[in-house]
Design a protein around this motif. Structure first.
Motif, PDB file in Angstrom:
ATOM      1  N   GLN A 275       0.668  -1.199   0.101  1.00 20.50           N
ATOM      2  CA  GLN A 275      -0.115   0.098   0.061  1.00 20.50           C
ATOM      3  C   GLN A 275       0.962   1.370   0.057  1.00 20.50           C
ATOM      4  OE1 GLN A 275      -3.267  -0.181  -0.174  1.00 20.50           O
ATOM      5  NE2 GLN A 275      -3.480   2.024  -0.229  1.00 20.50           N
ATOM      6  N   GLU A 276       2.011   1.256   0.795  1.00 16.53           N
ATOM      7  CA  GLU A 276       2.752   2.378   0.902  1.00 16.53           C
ATOM      8  C   GLU A 276       3.475   2.689  -0.376  1.00 16.53           C
ATOM      9  OE1 GLU A 276       6.906   3.058   3.094  1.00 16.53           O
ATOM     10  OE2 GLU A 276       5.276   2.715   4.607  1.00 16.53           O
ATOM     11  N   ALA A 277       3.939   1.558  -1.025  1.00 16.58           N
ATOM     12  CA  ALA A 277       4.671   1.703  -2.248  1.00 16.58           C
ATOM     13  C   ALA A 277       3.654   2.072  -3.352  1.00 16.58           C
ATOM     14  CB  ALA A 277       5.283   0.352  -2.825  1.00 16.58           C
ATOM     15  N   LYS A 278       2.500   1.863  -3.397  1.00 15.77           N
ATOM     16  CA  LYS A 278       1.284   2.021  -4.288  1.00 15.77           C
ATOM     17  C   LYS A 278       1.077   3.370  -4.264  1.00 15.77           C
ATOM     18  CE  LYS A 278      -2.975   1.485  -4.297  1.00 15.77           C
ATOM     19  NZ  LYS A 278      -4.383   0.831  -3.982  1.00 15.77           N
ATOM     20  N   ASN A 279       1.133   3.987  -2.988  1.00 15.96           N
ATOM     21  CA  ASN A 279       0.571   5.308  -2.656  1.00 15.96           C
ATOM     22  C   ASN A 279       1.596   6.312  -3.217  1.00 15.96           C
ATOM     23  OD1 ASN A 279      -1.867   4.817  -1.820  1.00 15.96           O
ATOM     24  ND2 ASN A 279      -1.349   4.881   0.533  1.00 15.96           N
ATOM     25  N   LYS A 280       2.941   5.973  -2.967  1.00 15.85           N
ATOM     26  CA  LYS A 280       4.327   6.617  -3.623  1.00 15.85           C
ATOM     27  C   LYS A 280       4.196   6.908  -4.962  1.00 15.85           C
ATOM     28  CE  LYS A 280       7.699   5.717   0.057  1.00 15.85           C
ATOM     29  NZ  LYS A 280       8.772   5.147   0.600  1.00 15.85           N
ATOM     30  N   GLU A 281       3.783   5.917  -5.743  1.00 14.38           N
ATOM     31  CA  GLU A 281       3.757   6.135  -7.181  1.00 14.38           C
ATOM     32  C   GLU A 281       2.503   7.185  -7.655  1.00 14.38           C
ATOM     33  OE1 GLU A 281       3.171   2.262  -8.845  1.00 14.38           O
ATOM     34  OE2 GLU A 281       5.030   1.447  -7.975  1.00 14.38           O
ATOM     35  N   ALA A 282       1.482   7.055  -6.808  1.00 13.26           N
ATOM     36  CA  ALA A 282       0.261   8.000  -7.355  1.00 13.26           C
ATOM     37  C   ALA A 282       0.562   9.660  -7.030  1.00 13.26           C
ATOM     38  CB  ALA A 282      -0.816   7.694  -6.474  1.00 13.26           C
TER      39      ALA A 282
END
Length: 59
Positions: free
Chosen positions: A52-59
């Motif tokens: 989730q953290e990695a996904k949010n960094k990409e957005a």
């Protein structure tokens, strides 16, 4: 991927105790399986948070 590998190793390590519990009725093995499943749950939660953290960094 390191944590995902840990999940696979943990599941593999529980296989013998699961066999002892389900097929031979060894209750101590059942306790070890339950503890391992709790560890697996915690590790899975850590992976979920990491993804989730990695996904949010990409957005």
């Amino acid at each position: 991927m390191k944590k995902f590998t840990e999940v696979k190793e943990l599941v593999a390590s529980l296989e013998a105790d699961a066999d002892k519990f389900y097929n031979k009725g060894n209750s101590a093995a059942g306790t070890r399986v339950r503890k391992g499943m709790q560890d697996l749950k915690n590790l899975a939660q850590a992976i979920r948070l990491e993804v989730q953290e990695a996904k949010n960094k990409e957005a």
